[in-house]
Design an enzyme around this catalytic site. Structure first.
Site, PDB file in Angstrom:
ATOM      1  N   LYS A  13       9.479 -69.473  22.302  1.00  0.00           N
ATOM      2  CA  LYS A  13      10.182 -68.325  22.900  1.00  0.00           C
ATOM      3  C   LYS A  13      11.053 -67.612  21.852  1.00  0.00           C
ATOM      4  CE  LYS A  13      12.213 -70.920  26.053  1.00  0.00           C
ATOM      5  NZ  LYS A  13      11.685 -72.247  25.662  1.00  0.00           N
ATOM      6  N   ARG A  88      16.339 -70.773  34.691  1.00  0.00           N
ATOM      7  CA  ARG A  88      15.779 -72.108  34.492  1.00  0.00           C
ATOM      8  C   ARG A  88      15.840 -72.952  35.750  1.00  0.00           C
ATOM      9  NH1 ARG A  88      16.765 -72.594  28.582  1.00  0.00           N
ATOM     10  NH2 ARG A  88      16.141 -74.667  27.989  1.00  0.00           N
ATOM     11  N   ARG A 127      11.861 -78.411  13.701  1.00  0.00           N
ATOM     12  CA  ARG A 127      12.392 -77.026  13.699  1.00  0.00           C
ATOM     13  C   ARG A 127      13.661 -76.901  12.858  1.00  0.00           C
ATOM     14  NH1 ARG A 127      13.366 -74.494  19.350  1.00  0.00           N
ATOM     15  NH2 ARG A 127      14.274 -76.537  19.694  1.00  0.00           N
ATOM     16  N   ARG A 160      19.075 -77.929  14.862  1.00  0.00           N
ATOM     17  CA  ARG A 160      19.875 -77.949  16.096  1.00  0.00           C
ATOM     18  C   ARG A 160      20.219 -79.380  16.483  1.00  0.00           C
ATOM     19  NH1 ARG A 160      16.853 -73.937  20.237  1.00  0.00           N
ATOM     20  NH2 ARG A 160      17.245 -75.725  21.593  1.00  0.00           N
ATOM     21  N   ARG A 172      14.728 -83.041  27.639  1.00  0.00           N
ATOM     22  CA  ARG A 172      14.641 -81.584  27.880  1.00  0.00           C
ATOM     23  C   ARG A 172      13.293 -81.229  28.507  1.00  0.00           C
ATOM     24  NH1 ARG A 172      15.843 -79.820  22.034  1.00  0.00           N
ATOM     25  NH2 ARG A 172      15.142 -77.774  22.708  1.00  0.00           N
TER      26      ARG A 172
HETATM   27  P1  AP5 Z   1      10.972 -71.948  19.105  1.00  0.00           P
HETATM   28  O1  AP5 Z   1      10.552 -70.534  18.992  1.00  0.00           O
HETATM   29  O2  AP5 Z   1      12.323 -72.316  18.607  1.00  0.00           O
HETATM   30  O3  AP5 Z   1      10.767 -72.478  20.610  1.00  0.00           O
HETATM   31  P2  AP5 Z   1      11.598 -72.169  21.931  1.00  0.00           P
HETATM   32  O4  AP5 Z   1      10.612 -71.961  23.021  1.00  0.00           O
HETATM   33  O5  AP5 Z   1      12.599 -71.106  21.681  1.00  0.00           O
HETATM   34  O6  AP5 Z   1      12.261 -73.582  22.154  1.00  0.00           O
HETATM   35  P3  AP5 Z   1      13.777 -73.961  22.504  1.00  0.00           P
HETATM   36  O7  AP5 Z   1      13.940 -75.418  22.140  1.00  0.00           O
HETATM   37  O8  AP5 Z   1      14.733 -72.996  21.904  1.00  0.00           O
HETATM   38  O9  AP5 Z   1      13.775 -73.846  24.024  1.00  0.00           O
HETATM   39  P4  AP5 Z   1      14.839 -74.393  24.946  1.00  0.00           P
HETATM   40  O10 AP5 Z   1      14.448 -73.704  26.168  1.00  0.00           O
HETATM   41  O11 AP5 Z   1      14.931 -75.878  25.031  1.00  0.00           O
HETATM   42  O12 AP5 Z   1      16.209 -74.072  24.209  1.00  0.00           O
HETATM   43  P5  AP5 Z   1      17.400 -73.130  24.597  1.00  0.00           P
HETATM   44  O13 AP5 Z   1      18.059 -72.734  23.356  1.00  0.00           O
HETATM   45  O14 AP5 Z   1      16.964 -72.117  25.562  1.00  0.00           O
HETATM   46  O15 AP5 Z   1       9.853 -72.824  18.355  1.00  0.00           O
HETATM   47  C1  AP5 Z   1       9.926 -74.228  18.261  1.00  0.00           C
HETATM   48  C2  AP5 Z   1       9.327 -74.710  16.924  1.00  0.00           C
HETATM   49  O16 AP5 Z   1       7.927 -74.457  16.930  1.00  0.00           O
HETATM   50  C3  AP5 Z   1       9.876 -73.998  15.688  1.00  0.00           C
HETATM   51  O17 AP5 Z   1      10.001 -74.914  14.649  1.00  0.00           O
HETATM   52  C4  AP5 Z   1       8.811 -72.931  15.353  1.00  0.00           C
HETATM   53  O18 AP5 Z   1       8.786 -72.632  13.972  1.00  0.00           O
HETATM   54  C5  AP5 Z   1       7.540 -73.613  15.826  1.00  0.00           C
HETATM   55  N1  AP5 Z   1       6.557 -72.662  16.341  1.00  0.00           N
HETATM   56  C6  AP5 Z   1       6.798 -71.605  17.182  1.00  0.00           C
HETATM   57  N2  AP5 Z   1       5.643 -70.958  17.476  1.00  0.00           N
HETATM   58  C7  AP5 Z   1       4.647 -71.647  16.824  1.00  0.00           C
HETATM   59  C8  AP5 Z   1       3.227 -71.478  16.749  1.00  0.00           C
HETATM   60  N3  AP5 Z   1       2.606 -70.506  17.415  1.00  0.00           N
HETATM   61  N4  AP5 Z   1       2.537 -72.381  16.005  1.00  0.00           N
HETATM   62  C9  AP5 Z   1       3.167 -73.393  15.341  1.00  0.00           C
HETATM   63  N5  AP5 Z   1       4.509 -73.596  15.383  1.00  0.00           N
HETATM   64  C10 AP5 Z   1       5.242 -72.734  16.104  1.00  0.00           C
HETATM   65  O19 AP5 Z   1      18.347 -74.130  25.411  1.00  0.00           O
HETATM   66  C11 AP5 Z   1      19.056 -75.178  24.771  1.00  0.00           C
HETATM   67  C12 AP5 Z   1      19.989 -75.851  25.771  1.00  0.00           C
HETATM   68  O20 AP5 Z   1      20.967 -74.906  26.248  1.00  0.00           O
HETATM   69  C13 AP5 Z   1      19.320 -76.376  27.057  1.00  0.00           C
HETATM   70  O21 AP5 Z   1      18.773 -77.675  26.876  1.00  0.00           O
HETATM   71  C14 AP5 Z   1      20.514 -76.370  28.035  1.00  0.00           C
HETATM   72  O22 AP5 Z   1      21.371 -77.454  27.833  1.00  0.00           O
HETATM   73  C15 AP5 Z   1      21.252 -75.095  27.633  1.00  0.00           C
HETATM   74  N6  AP5 Z   1      20.757 -73.915  28.389  1.00  0.00           N
HETATM   75  C16 AP5 Z   1      20.158 -72.813  27.877  1.00  0.00           C
HETATM   76  N7  AP5 Z   1      19.815 -71.953  28.860  1.00  0.00           N
HETATM   77  C17 AP5 Z   1      20.210 -72.531  30.029  1.00  0.00           C
HETATM   78  C18 AP5 Z   1      20.116 -72.143  31.389  1.00  0.00           C
HETATM   79  N8  AP5 Z   1      19.528 -70.992  31.753  1.00  0.00           N
HETATM   80  N9  AP5 Z   1      20.633 -72.978  32.327  1.00  0.00           N
HETATM   81  C19 AP5 Z   1      21.233 -74.136  31.977  1.00  0.00           C
HETATM   82  N10 AP5 Z   1      21.332 -74.571  30.720  1.00  0.00           N
HETATM   83  C20 AP5 Z   1      20.830 -73.787  29.728  1.00  0.00           C
HETATM   84 MG    MG Z   2      14.708 -70.992  21.703  1.00  0.00          MG
END
Ligand code: AP5
Ligand code: MG
Length: 217
Positions: A13, A88, A127, A160, A172
């Site tokens: 994402k 979410r 990552r 992270r 997660r």
């Molecule tokens: P990346 O693009 O970073 O993936 P992502 O989908 O953004 O994954 P996240 O871990 O950021 O999602 P998340 O939903 O857990 O985290 P968030 O920050 O929202 O890519 C991942 C890796 O893959 C990278 O190394 C990249 O280089 C590689 N990659 C990407 N595309 C590729 C491809 N096509 N081929 C090969 N490799 C590839 O949330 C974090 C925390 O915040 C949550 O756990 C929670 O505690 C809190 N939080 C956030 N939002 C909420 C909410 N709405 N409600 C409650 N708590 C929340």
């Molecule tokens: Mg992300």
């Protein structure tokens, strides 16, 4: 255009968000980035959120809905936004519908990036991210040109804290299955859902997204 980027942790994402923002000019509204910024600034909300994030749990809905409502009401979101990581939970999705209704808006498109679980664990544990411009890299799949340095802005890259332990990463993914995956049907029923195969390379994934946005791939 009012867009939601959905998909499990590690689906890509954040990686695609940087490209979509470049293409469309809409602001990137990532709740994860907002929480990480609050943690880095040491605010009381950040300190509270960190406990949940480092345990792989969701931050409570009241807190999350509040920060999104405030952010979407800001002037730069008036011509559209790209939500990443929100909603979410069912409660967050219903709250978003109310927030947008009050602003006279609606969700136009939900991009759901699908990737198998085994691949997600590898992606998260390798990552590295740029805390400055939010660019995302992977030690093996997408390494930066110079080790530890962001290609785009030259800032030092970081891992992270919620990516360091495999148990947190697995938690997660469990939380995603239980709380967030039902929203795929929620948006399917609204007729705004497009599924994207996130197992392809970054640029192929972006081509599929551009097609869904109605732009030339
Ligand atoms: P990346 O693009 O970073 O993936 P992502 O989908 O953004 O994954 P996240 O871990 O950021 O999602 P998340 O939903 O857990 O985290 P968030 O920050 O929202 O890519 C991942 C890796 O893959 C990278 O190394 C990249 O280089 C590689 N990659 C990407 N595309 C590729 C491809 N096509 N081929 C090969 N490799 C590839 O949330 C974090 C925390 O915040 C949550 O756990 C929670 O505690 C809190 N939080 C956030 N939002 C909420 C909410 N709405 N409600 C409650 N708590 C929340
Ligand atoms: Mg992300």
């Amino acid at each position: 255009m009012n867009i939601i980027l959905m998909g499990p942790p590690g689906a890509g994402k954040g990686t695609q968000a940087v490209l979509i923002v470049e293409e469309t000019g809409v602001p990137h509204v990532s709740t994860g980035d907002m929480f990480r910024e609050a943690v880095a600034n040491g605010t009381p909300m950040g300190m509270e959120a960190k406990k949940y994030m480092d345990a792989g749990q969701l931050v409570p809905d009241e807190v999350t809905i509040g920060i999104v409502a405030e952010r979407l009401a800001q002037a730069d979101c008036a011509r559209g936004f790209l939500l990443d990581g929100f909603p979410r939970t069912q409660r967050q999705a219903e709250a978003l519908d109310r927030i947008l209704h009050d602003l006279g808006r609606k969700v136009d498109l939900v991009l759901n990036i699908e990737v198998p679980t085994e691949v997600l664990v590898q992606r998260m544990t390798g990552r590295i991210t740029c805390p400055n411009c939010k660019s995302v890299y992977h030690l093996v799949f997408q390494p930066p040109q110079q080790q530890g340095v962001c290609d785009r802005c030259g800032h030092a890259l970081q891992q992270r804290s919620d990516d360091t332990a495999v148990e947190t990463v697995r938690k997660r993914l469990e939380v995603y299955e239980a709380e967030t995956s039902p929203l795929v049907d929620y948006y399917g029923r609204q007729g705004v859902l497009v599924t994207i195969d996130g197992q392809q390379g970054r640029d192929q994934v972006f081509s599929a997204i551009k097609a869904a946005l109605g732009r030339n791939a």
